[in-house]
Design an enzyme around this catalytic site. Sequence first.
Site, PDB file in Angstrom:
ATOM      1  N   VAL A  15       4.299  -4.248  -2.898  1.00  0.00           N
ATOM      2  CA  VAL A  15       5.750  -4.159  -2.744  1.00  0.00           C
ATOM      3  C   VAL A  15       6.040  -3.655  -1.337  1.00  0.00           C
ATOM      4  CG1 VAL A  15       6.405  -3.885  -5.169  1.00  0.00           C
ATOM      5  CG2 VAL A  15       5.718  -1.879  -3.840  1.00  0.00           C
ATOM      6  N   SER A  16       7.180  -4.079  -0.785  1.00  0.00           N
ATOM      7  CA  SER A  16       7.491  -3.783   0.613  1.00  0.00           C
ATOM      8  C   SER A  16       8.109  -2.409   0.829  1.00  0.00           C
ATOM      9  CB  SER A  16       8.429  -4.854   1.174  1.00  0.00           C
ATOM     10  OG  SER A  16       7.823  -6.123   1.104  1.00  0.00           O
ATOM     11  N   THR A  17       8.750  -1.854  -0.211  1.00  0.00           N
ATOM     12  CA  THR A  17       9.401  -0.554  -0.062  1.00  0.00           C
ATOM     13  C   THR A  17       8.915   0.403  -1.135  1.00  0.00           C
ATOM     14  OG1 THR A  17      11.273  -1.220  -1.453  1.00  0.00           O
ATOM     15  CG2 THR A  17      11.471  -1.621   0.911  1.00  0.00           C
ATOM     16  N   GLN A  20      10.357   0.255  -4.795  1.00  0.00           N
ATOM     17  CA  GLN A  20      10.020  -0.861  -5.666  1.00  0.00           C
ATOM     18  C   GLN A  20       8.764  -0.517  -6.462  1.00  0.00           C
ATOM     19  OE1 GLN A  20       9.752  -3.851  -2.503  1.00  0.00           O
ATOM     20  NE2 GLN A  20      11.562  -4.888  -3.355  1.00  0.00           N
TER      21      GLN A  20
END
Length: 205
Positions: A15-17, A20
């Site tokens: 996940v990018s953040t 999340q």
Amino acid sequence: MEAKTMRRAAIYVRVSTDDQTVENQERELREVAARAGWEIVEVYADHGISGAKGRDKRPAFDKLCKDAARRRFDIVMAWSVDRLGRSLQDLVGFLSDLHALRVDLFLQQQGIDTTTPAGKALFQMLGVFAEFERAMIRDRTKAGLARARAQGRVLGRPRVDAKTERVIREALATGEEGMQKIARRLGVGTGTVQRIRAEMAVAAA
């Protein structure tokens, strides 16, 4: 009749953040593995890391690649192709590495499963795409160089100014500092210091 060996699967989720979660990705992939009768040997998870970052900036992905080379598993599972990366060049390289290691790939969202005859065609196309991209890069590079020459531009790295070059020559002459230390102190590349040292050696000869 000899029992068929169970396939060992590795799950990769990202996940990018930080806000999340990878839980949904992992749950869906575990369900697929259960239906297919694959044994999950490890889940590799990168949290809060963009897919645009290279392998060295994604510790779980880096470990996945190393374990693939050690043949810890037979298939890599990911929820979507964009979980693996955003650069076409990096993706093609990764998939080509898997193919060379005889490790299969399953992508949930794209419906890709290289354990099937249809899925294996993906690996056969990778070489075509990789060569196409290399040809495009070569053509763009040649065109750019030709255009620069036509415009009278000097190619290559710009030389340092005369004062900096003189200081480098003096530092090399004393021999009190190594090339890397000189480069750091003067804010130039090590290659620049190497070039000047080579020129000094030729002149001395």
